[in-house]
Design an enzyme around this catalytic site. Structure first.
Site, PDB file in Angstrom:
ATOM      1  N   SER A 124     -16.985   6.023  20.195  1.00 45.60           N
ATOM      2  CA  SER A 124     -18.408   6.410  20.137  1.00 45.60           C
ATOM      3  C   SER A 124     -19.301   5.310  19.562  1.00 45.60           C
ATOM      4  CB  SER A 124     -18.579   7.714  19.349  1.00 45.60           C
ATOM      5  OG  SER A 124     -17.847   8.757  19.962  1.00 45.60           O
ATOM      6  N   ASN A 150     -14.779  -0.566  28.203  1.00 45.41           N
ATOM      7  CA  ASN A 150     -13.665   0.087  28.893  1.00 45.41           C
ATOM      8  C   ASN A 150     -14.281   1.125  29.826  1.00 45.41           C
ATOM      9  OD1 ASN A 150     -11.471   1.521  29.751  1.00 45.41           O
ATOM     10  ND2 ASN A 150     -10.844   2.253  27.730  1.00 45.41           N
TER      11      ASN A 150
HETATM   12  P1  13P Z   1     -16.186   5.985  23.750  1.00 45.65           P
HETATM   13  O1  13P Z   1     -16.986   4.756  23.393  1.00 45.65           O
HETATM   14  O2  13P Z   1     -16.703   6.687  24.966  1.00 45.65           O
HETATM   15  O3  13P Z   1     -15.995   6.890  22.570  1.00 45.65           O
HETATM   16  O4  13P Z   1     -14.728   5.465  24.167  1.00 45.65           O
HETATM   17  C1  13P Z   1     -14.066   4.589  23.327  1.00 45.65           C
HETATM   18  C2  13P Z   1     -12.862   4.100  24.001  1.00 45.65           C
HETATM   19  O5  13P Z   1     -11.925   4.836  24.250  1.00 45.65           O
HETATM   20  C3  13P Z   1     -12.824   2.681  24.389  1.00 45.65           C
HETATM   21  O6  13P Z   1     -11.553   2.294  24.788  1.00 45.65           O
END
Ligand code: 13P
Length: 268
Positions: free
Chosen positions: A227, A9
């Site tokens: 994360s 994403n």
């Molecule tokens: P992060 O991997 O940056 O924590 O974001 C996760 C996310 O919101 C994917 O849609």
């Protein structure tokens, strides 16, 4: 056996040229990987470039949101047929950053701006059904805030989100969805949900799906997001209920994203 999925994403990162370059690098690294469904969810304006760049590879383009109506006087919106026309295959629906962020606002934003992010359980359901009807696979997000977790209401919140997202869907439609458990407190914070707890919640979600889908819930993919990174992906992917990742930060660099794809392939 569920095929693993790794979906990046990109949120509001990468202009068209940067998106094209990142997609090209990812295709070079993992574009022939057959064991994993690989999705790049890019900003709307980049989708044409990403779809073209990934054409002919095992990588697909996805959007980050969609309107539930095909066309009309809805300034600023983008519909399923428009996404399909540029080669898009997936769409994220109900990400917490669009569901009013559950009230998780940057402190310097006045209250008047909060309504700009307006998804709720009803719009998530309408968007997912419109996506399915038009030939896109929705990746439906759910997850609790830190306050809800501390209050012990994680399962109730997530269960409610999933049931609402599935409202009025046929079993076949539910079976065509991908779900993503993204605890809000783990998104972009570096604080990953413990693998066994993420697995537990994903298993709980599968149980909710099974209430609506007689025998096919075992075939529906449930991703973890929050994360996920090269150094924690193995512990998450080895969990039996976690079928892949929805990845923000670590999806913005080709080498780290490729690492995640390779880790997912090992579990296929
Ligand atoms: P992060 O991997 O940056 O924590 O974001 C996760 C996310 O919101 C994917 O849609």
């Amino acid at each position: 056996m569920r095929k693993p999925m790794m979906a990046g994403n990109w949120k509001m990162y990468k202009n068209r040229d940067e998106a094209r370059a990142l997609a090209q690098e990812i295709v070079a690294l993992v574009g022939a990987e057959e064991a994993v469904d690989i999705v790049l969810c890019a900003p709307f304006v980049d989708l044409c470039a990403v779809a073209k760049m990934t054409d002919g590879s095992k990588v697909s383009a996805g959007a980050q949101d969609v309107m539930w109506i095909d066309e009309g006087a809805y300034t600023g919106e983008v519909s399923t047929p428009m996404l399909v026309a540029v080669g898009c295959k997936y769409v994220i629906v109900g990400h917490s950053e669009r569901r009013g962020r559950f009230g998780v606002w940057p402190k310097d934003w006045p209250e008047e701006l909060h309504a700009v992010f307006m998804d709720n359980d009803v719009s998530v359901n309408w968007k997912a059904r419109a996506a399915l009807a038009g030939g896109l696979t929705p990746i439906i997000c759910c997850g609790e805030t830190i306050d809800e977790r501390h209050a012990g209401t994680t399962d109730t919140i997530v269960r409610g989100q999933i049931l609402a997202a599935m409202a009025e869907m046929t079993e076949e439609q539910i079976g065509a969805c991908v779900f993503a458990y993204e605890p809000v407190w783990a998104i972009g914070t570096g604080e990953v949900c413990e693998a066994d707890e993420a697995n537990r919640v994903c298993g709980m979600i599968r149980g909710v799906l099974a209430e609506r889908v007689c025998c096919g819930a075992q075939n529906i993919r449930i991703l973890y997001g929050g994360s996920m990174k090269p150094d924690n992906v193995d512990g998450l992917m080895v969990q039996p209920e976690i079928d892949g990742g929805l990845v923000g930060g670590a999806a913005l660099k080709a080498d780290s994203f490729a690492c995640l794809v390779t880790a997912a392939a090992k579990t296929a």
